[in-house]
Write an enzyme that holds these catalytic residues in place. Sequence first.
Site, PDB file in Angstrom:
ATOM      1  N   ARG A  71       2.350   4.445 -17.123  1.00 28.72           N
ATOM      2  CA  ARG A  71       2.492   3.910 -18.484  1.00 28.72           C
ATOM      3  C   ARG A  71       3.753   4.421 -19.181  1.00 28.72           C
ATOM      4  NH1 ARG A  71       0.399  -0.153 -18.403  1.00 28.72           N
ATOM      5  NH2 ARG A  71      -1.810  -0.427 -18.253  1.00 28.72           N
ATOM      6  N   CYS A 131      -7.616   2.575 -12.561  1.00 25.46           N
ATOM      7  CA  CYS A 131      -7.937   3.735 -11.735  1.00 25.46           C
ATOM      8  C   CYS A 131      -9.400   3.663 -11.300  1.00 25.46           C
ATOM      9  CB  CYS A 131      -7.736   5.031 -12.517  1.00 25.46           C
ATOM     10  SG  CYS A 131      -6.053   5.385 -12.991  1.00 25.46           S
ATOM     11  N   ARG A 191      -2.082   6.121   7.878  1.00 26.75           N
ATOM     12  CA  ARG A 191      -1.468   4.981   8.550  1.00 26.75           C
ATOM     13  C   ARG A 191      -0.206   5.419   9.282  1.00 26.75           C
ATOM     14  NH1 ARG A 191      -2.891  -0.407   7.405  1.00 26.75           N
ATOM     15  NH2 ARG A 191      -1.656  -0.672   9.270  1.00 26.75           N
ATOM     16  N   ARG A 250      -4.007   6.921  -3.920  1.00 28.32           N
ATOM     17  CA  ARG A 250      -3.629   5.689  -3.220  1.00 28.32           C
ATOM     18  C   ARG A 250      -3.264   4.617  -4.236  1.00 28.32           C
ATOM     19  NH1 ARG A 250      -7.958   7.933  -0.279  1.00 28.32           N
ATOM     20  NH2 ARG A 250      -7.723   7.920   1.972  1.00 28.32           N
ATOM     21  N   ARG A 268       0.826  -1.199   0.000  1.00 29.26           N
ATOM     22  CA  ARG A 268       0.000   0.000   0.000  1.00 29.26           C
ATOM     23  C   ARG A 268       0.858   1.245   0.000  1.00 29.26           C
ATOM     24  NH1 ARG A 268      -5.137   0.765   1.642  1.00 29.26           N
ATOM     25  NH2 ARG A 268      -4.582   2.697   0.609  1.00 29.26           N
ATOM     26  N   TYR A 304       3.851   6.035   2.691  1.00 30.28           N
ATOM     27  CA  TYR A 304       2.878   7.124   2.834  1.00 30.28           C
ATOM     28  C   TYR A 304       3.623   8.443   2.880  1.00 30.28           C
ATOM     29  CZ  TYR A 304      -0.484   3.489   3.786  1.00 30.28           C
ATOM     30  OH  TYR A 304      -1.275   2.390   3.666  1.00 30.28           O
ATOM     31  N   GLU A 330     -11.928   6.771  -4.903  1.00 29.85           N
ATOM     32  CA  GLU A 330     -11.952   6.348  -3.504  1.00 29.85           C
ATOM     33  C   GLU A 330     -13.363   6.597  -2.960  1.00 29.85           C
ATOM     34  OE1 GLU A 330     -10.430   4.646  -0.231  1.00 29.85           O
ATOM     35  OE2 GLU A 330      -9.254   4.981  -2.034  1.00 29.85           O
TER      36      GLU A 330
END
Length: 122
Positions: free
Chosen positions: A63, A75, A116, A90, A7, A108, A78
């Site tokens: 890409r 894509c 987080r 994210r 993540r 992050y 969220e």
Amino acid sequence: MSVRGIRGAITVNANEEGPILKATLELLNGIVNANGLDPHDICNVFITVTQDLDATFPASAIRQMAGWELVPLMCALEVPVKGSLEKCIRLMVLVNTDKTQQQIEHVYYGGAQALRPDLSRP
């Protein structure tokens, strides 16, 4: 070898193509470097953006990276939870690896460190 999810998240200051693409590359490069990844080991990358980022597709930055032409990218938006972090990109990178869950380095940056704090490094 196992498939592991890595993540990462990053925030941008403006809903503009340049900052979105730059932040996407910064985040992906951070994940790649922290985990010693090779594009040939990547299963796919799932990318989400908050609904206030609609100036471009973040996948278009990936890409352009050498060796990433065949990596499946997707894509999506969220979930728009009231009061959640704004202008956030994210990534969920699925990778074939011998690393254990504990050895995976999640990344992050910027305001996204608040998502987080247990996994964020200064």
